[in-house]
Design a protein around this motif. Structure first.
Motif, PDB file in Angstrom:
ATOM      1  N   GLU A   1       0.885  -1.124  -0.056  1.00  0.00           N
ATOM      2  CA  GLU A   1       0.029  -0.048  -0.117  1.00  0.00           C
ATOM      3  C   GLU A   1       1.013   1.338   0.135  1.00  0.00           C
ATOM      4  O   GLU A   1       0.464   2.113  -0.670  1.00  0.00           O
ATOM      5  N   ASP A   2       2.062   1.263   0.821  1.00  0.00           N
ATOM      6  CA  ASP A   2       2.884   2.318   0.550  1.00  0.00           C
ATOM      7  C   ASP A   2       3.731   2.426  -0.529  1.00  0.00           C
ATOM      8  O   ASP A   2       4.007   3.814  -0.977  1.00  0.00           O
ATOM      9  N   LEU A   3       3.556   1.483  -1.315  1.00  0.00           N
ATOM     10  CA  LEU A   3       4.223   1.535  -2.668  1.00  0.00           C
ATOM     11  C   LEU A   3       3.343   2.335  -3.536  1.00  0.00           C
ATOM     12  O   LEU A   3       3.800   3.002  -4.218  1.00  0.00           O
ATOM     13  N   GLY A   4       2.076   1.874  -3.549  1.00  0.00           N
ATOM     14  CA  GLY A   4       1.105   2.355  -4.371  1.00  0.00           C
ATOM     15  C   GLY A   4       0.999   4.027  -4.243  1.00  0.00           C
ATOM     16  O   GLY A   4       0.921   4.672  -5.057  1.00  0.00           O
ATOM     17  N   GLY A   5       1.073   4.302  -2.666  1.00  0.00           N
ATOM     18  CA  GLY A   5       1.052   5.672  -2.264  1.00  0.00           C
ATOM     19  C   GLY A   5       2.171   6.426  -2.724  1.00  0.00           C
ATOM     20  O   GLY A   5       1.970   7.691  -3.388  1.00  0.00           O
ATOM     21  N   PHE A   6       3.542   5.988  -2.924  1.00  0.00           N
ATOM     22  CA  PHE A   6       4.533   6.602  -3.195  1.00  0.00           C
ATOM     23  C   PHE A   6       4.638   6.836  -4.884  1.00  0.00           C
ATOM     24  O   PHE A   6       4.921   7.860  -5.314  1.00  0.00           O
ATOM     25  N   ALA A   7       3.911   5.763  -5.726  1.00  0.00           N
ATOM     26  CA  ALA A   7       3.783   6.039  -6.997  1.00  0.00           C
ATOM     27  C   ALA A   7       2.731   6.994  -7.395  1.00  0.00           C
ATOM     28  O   ALA A   7       2.658   7.984  -8.191  1.00  0.00           O
ATOM     29  N   GLY A   8       1.662   7.109  -6.609  1.00  0.00           N
ATOM     30  CA  GLY A   8       0.485   8.119  -6.635  1.00  0.00           C
ATOM     31  C   GLY A   8       1.283   9.536  -6.489  1.00  0.00           C
ATOM     32  O   GLY A   8       0.764  10.584  -7.120  1.00  0.00           O
TER      33      GLY A   8
ATOM     34  N   ILE B   1      -1.910  -2.116  -3.630  1.00  0.00           N
ATOM     35  CA  ILE B   1      -1.203  -1.017  -4.364  1.00  0.00           C
ATOM     36  C   ILE B   1      -2.308  -0.062  -5.033  1.00  0.00           C
ATOM     37  O   ILE B   1      -1.895   1.235  -5.070  1.00  0.00           O
ATOM     38  N   LEU B   2      -3.237  -0.527  -5.547  1.00  0.00           N
ATOM     39  CA  LEU B   2      -4.313   0.271  -6.163  1.00  0.00           C
ATOM     40  C   LEU B   2      -4.859   1.219  -5.066  1.00  0.00           C
ATOM     41  O   LEU B   2      -5.116   2.440  -5.358  1.00  0.00           O
ATOM     42  N   ARG B   3      -5.102   0.852  -3.846  1.00  0.00           N
ATOM     43  CA  ARG B   3      -5.649   1.418  -2.459  1.00  0.00           C
ATOM     44  C   ARG B   3      -4.645   2.552  -2.288  1.00  0.00           C
ATOM     45  O   ARG B   3      -4.966   3.645  -2.252  1.00  0.00           O
ATOM     46  N   GLY B   4      -3.473   2.451  -2.124  1.00  0.00           N
ATOM     47  CA  GLY B   4      -2.497   3.514  -2.002  1.00  0.00           C
ATOM     48  C   GLY B   4      -2.208   4.218  -3.113  1.00  0.00           C
ATOM     49  O   GLY B   4      -2.272   5.499  -2.792  1.00  0.00           O
ATOM     50  N   TYR B   5      -2.243   3.957  -4.134  1.00  0.00           N
ATOM     51  CA  TYR B   5      -2.126   4.766  -5.378  1.00  0.00           C
ATOM     52  C   TYR B   5      -3.495   5.929  -5.369  1.00  0.00           C
ATOM     53  O   TYR B   5      -3.328   7.155  -5.505  1.00  0.00           O
ATOM     54  N   ARG B   6      -4.605   5.183  -5.121  1.00  0.00           N
ATOM     55  CA  ARG B   6      -5.769   6.180  -5.317  1.00  0.00           C
ATOM     56  C   ARG B   6      -5.920   7.064  -4.019  1.00  0.00           C
ATOM     57  O   ARG B   6      -6.737   8.031  -4.238  1.00  0.00           O
ATOM     58  N   LYS B   7      -5.368   6.939  -2.927  1.00  0.00           N
ATOM     59  CA  LYS B   7      -5.276   7.973  -2.014  1.00  0.00           C
ATOM     60  C   LYS B   7      -4.540   9.280  -2.442  1.00  0.00           C
ATOM     61  O   LYS B   7      -4.878  10.285  -1.759  1.00  0.00           O
ATOM     62  N   GLU B   8      -3.501   8.799  -3.321  1.00  0.00           N
ATOM     63  CA  GLU B   8      -2.726  10.222  -3.684  1.00  0.00           C
ATOM     64  C   GLU B   8      -3.171  10.767  -5.342  1.00  0.00           C
ATOM     65  O   GLU B   8      -2.988  11.816  -5.504  1.00  0.00           O
ATOM     66  N   PHE B   9      -3.664   9.746  -6.009  1.00  0.00           N
ATOM     67  CA  PHE B   9      -4.014  10.019  -7.501  1.00  0.00           C
ATOM     68  C   PHE B   9      -5.343   9.321  -7.883  1.00  0.00           C
ATOM     69  O   PHE B   9      -5.252   8.225  -7.938  1.00  0.00           O
ATOM     70  N   GLU B  10      -6.524  10.076  -7.933  1.00  0.00           N
ATOM     71  CA  GLU B  10      -7.683   9.383  -8.201  1.00  0.00           C
ATOM     72  C   GLU B  10      -7.866   9.155  -9.721  1.00  0.00           C
ATOM     73  O   GLU B  10      -7.711   9.875 -10.458  1.00  0.00           O
ATOM     74  N   LEU B  11      -8.198   7.948 -10.224  1.00  0.00           N
ATOM     75  CA  LEU B  11      -8.631   7.642 -11.416  1.00  0.00           C
ATOM     76  C   LEU B  11      -9.730   7.731 -11.877  1.00  0.00           C
ATOM     77  O   LEU B  11     -10.832   7.489 -10.765  1.00  0.00           O
ATOM     78  N   ASN B  12     -10.271   7.921 -12.910  1.00  0.00           N
ATOM     79  CA  ASN B  12     -11.737   8.396 -13.144  1.00  0.00           C
ATOM     80  C   ASN B  12     -12.394   7.020 -13.584  1.00  0.00           C
ATOM     81  O   ASN B  12     -11.996   5.843 -13.593  1.00  0.00           O
ATOM     82  N   SER B  13     -13.777   6.821 -13.638  1.00  0.00           N
ATOM     83  CA  SER B  13     -14.388   5.678 -13.823  1.00  0.00           C
ATOM     84  C   SER B  13     -13.975   4.884 -15.120  1.00  0.00           C
ATOM     85  O   SER B  13     -14.022   3.862 -15.116  1.00  0.00           O
ATOM     86  N   VAL B  14     -13.809   5.560 -16.399  1.00  0.00           N
ATOM     87  CA  VAL B  14     -13.291   4.871 -17.475  1.00  0.00           C
ATOM     88  C   VAL B  14     -12.151   4.364 -17.411  1.00  0.00           C
ATOM     89  O   VAL B  14     -11.951   3.325 -17.893  1.00  0.00           O
ATOM     90  N   GLU B  15     -11.094   4.920 -16.633  1.00  0.00           N
ATOM     91  CA  GLU B  15      -9.804   4.482 -16.404  1.00  0.00           C
ATOM     92  C   GLU B  15     -10.031   2.952 -15.486  1.00  0.00           C
ATOM     93  O   GLU B  15      -9.206   2.033 -15.936  1.00  0.00           O
ATOM     94  N   LEU B  16     -10.844   2.948 -14.614  1.00  0.00           N
ATOM     95  CA  LEU B  16     -10.922   1.839 -13.858  1.00  0.00           C
ATOM     96  C   LEU B  16     -11.658   0.867 -14.645  1.00  0.00           C
ATOM     97  O   LEU B  16     -11.447  -0.372 -14.259  1.00  0.00           O
ATOM     98  N   ASP B  17     -12.507   1.155 -15.385  1.00  0.00           N
ATOM     99  CA  ASP B  17     -13.494   0.179 -16.142  1.00  0.00           C
ATOM    100  C   ASP B  17     -12.368  -0.461 -17.100  1.00  0.00           C
ATOM    101  O   ASP B  17     -12.741  -1.852 -17.462  1.00  0.00           O
ATOM    102  N   ASN B  18     -11.294   0.156 -17.519  1.00  0.00           N
ATOM    103  CA  ASN B  18     -10.296  -0.342 -18.335  1.00  0.00           C
ATOM    104  C   ASN B  18      -8.849  -1.014 -17.808  1.00  0.00           C
ATOM    105  O   ASN B  18      -7.969  -1.351 -18.635  1.00  0.00           O
ATOM    106  N   LEU B  19      -8.944  -0.724 -16.567  1.00  0.00           N
ATOM    107  CA  LEU B  19      -7.523  -1.275 -15.826  1.00  0.00           C
ATOM    108  C   LEU B  19      -7.254  -2.606 -15.980  1.00  0.00           C
ATOM    109  O   LEU B  19      -6.244  -2.980 -16.275  1.00  0.00           O
ATOM    110  N   ARG B  20      -8.179  -3.538 -16.029  1.00  0.00           N
ATOM    111  CA  ARG B  20      -7.720  -5.236 -16.158  1.00  0.00           C
ATOM    112  C   ARG B  20      -7.042  -5.215 -17.619  1.00  0.00           C
ATOM    113  O   ARG B  20      -6.007  -5.876 -17.697  1.00  0.00           O
TER     114      ARG B  20
END
Length: 351
Positions: free
Chosen positions: A134-141, A274-293
């Motif tokens: 989670e810290d890794l995702g936050g750092f990346a965000g 990772i995604l949880r940490g990242y989204r705390k710093e950088f929010e993705l929109n719904s279209v991005e989340l829909d296509n993440l996989r």
């Protein structure tokens, strides 16, 4: 790949940087030649009396090198620990040198850069502990949030196949390096990119990205209280920095960590943290989340086929072969599940 001998390294460091080389240690590199160098007449590290620096030898353009250095410096002054360029005696952040090819006596001009050395070890060397995900995702965000406001007006970023819009360029490589079920998988992913990603790509947030978030490029330090505990401390290797999409950036990190942690951790748990940490710093929109996989699958196919190309040119490049089997194994699994389950496991079930 060029042949780099110690005498040439010593000459570059003496002539261009005014430093005397004491020790040279080769480091891993996907394409660039990288070395850790101990030099005298520098700042003591408190133990050896030497200053440690990194020498990178690259065939990239000088514009690409200048862009990398600008990003490093920008992140560094904004609180992200990273390598920073060391100037030559003439005040430049790079120099050029002719090196001989491995296979013949022809010489090729390469760009040489010296960077400050970050203490610590890579996340991979620390064993990719689950408590850091989670810290890794936050750092990346935090990195991407800063890069949203980075500007470099004088330089046009070079195109790279290591980027989301370069996906169709993989077709001839898939034909050459993939067989049977892997070839079919890769071709289906390319079709999905063309049919699903391209129509909505303008909805993706875009800007400068690091381009190569993986466990070899994040540096960790031991905590002061427990020697077997680590904290994320820095980010290195900006050779793939470019203008692209931030959803591709987080997909790159999730693809790598979910793949390399297979066998000892649940890939979905790793990706979720990772995604949880990242989204705390950088929010993705719904279209991005829909296509993440799908974008994670695209990154995995990129890694697999581009690694095959590099290994064909240089079979001794162990770094290019890291985790390719793990990548393709997880790619098959992610491809077979649907977006609804992926969102349930990684996106909606973040608490």
């Amino acid at each position: 790949m060029v042949c780099v001998n110690e005498d040439v390294i010593k000459s570059v460091m003496k002539d261009e940087y005014g430093k005397t080389v004491v020790n040279i240690t080769p480091l891993d590199g996907y394409i660039d030649a990288n070395f850790k160098i101990d030099i005298v007449d520098g700042i003591s590290d408190g133990h050896s009396g030497y200053e440690s620096v990194i020498l990178k030898i690259s065939s990239g353009s000088t514009d690409s090198i200048i862009l990398q250095h600008s990003i490093m410096t920008y992140l560094d002054v904004n609180g992200i620990t990273t390598c920073t360029p060391v100037k030559t005696t003439s005040g430049s952040t790079y120099c050029t040198e002719n090196f001989h090819e491995d296979t013949n006596n022809d010489s090729e001009e390469q760009v040489c850069t010296v960077l400050s050395y970050l203490p610590g070890i890579t996340l991979r060397s620390a064993g990719n502990p689950i408590y850091l995900m989670e810290d890794l995702g936050g750092f990346a965000g935090r990195v991407d949030k800063l890069l949203q406001t980075f500007e470099q007006e004088d330089i046009q970023p070079s195109e790279t196949i290591w980027e989301l819009t370069g996906t169709p360029k993989l077709k001839p490589l898939i034909e050459k390096y993939c067989d049977n079920d892997i070839k079919e998988l890769a071709e289906n992913i390319i079709k999905a990119f063309e049919n699903k990603i391209l129509p909505v790509i303008t909805s993706f947030q875009k800007g400068y990205i690091h381009g190569d978030f993986n466990d070899c490029n994040f540096i960790v330090l031991q905590t002061l209280t427990k020697v077997d505990k680590y904290t994320i401390s820095g980010l290195i290797d900006y050779g793939d920095a470019c203008v692209s999409f931030y959803v591709y950036e987080i997909a790159t990190l999730m693809a790598d960590m979910m793949a390399v942690c297979q066998g000892k951790q649940n890939p979905f748990e790793v990706g979720k943290l990772i995604l949880r940490g990242y989204r705390k710093e950088f929010e993705l929109n719904s279209v991005e989340l829909d296509n993440l996989r799908l974008i994670i699958c695209i990154r995995m196919i990129q890694y697999y086929v581009l690694g095959a190309e590099i290994l064909e040119k240089d079979p001794s490049n162990e770094y290019a072969g890291l985790d390719r089997d793990e990548y393709i194994s997880l790619c098959k699994y992610l491809w077979d599940i649907d977006d609804e389950r992926f969102r349930l496991e990684l996106v909606e079930n973040l608490n």
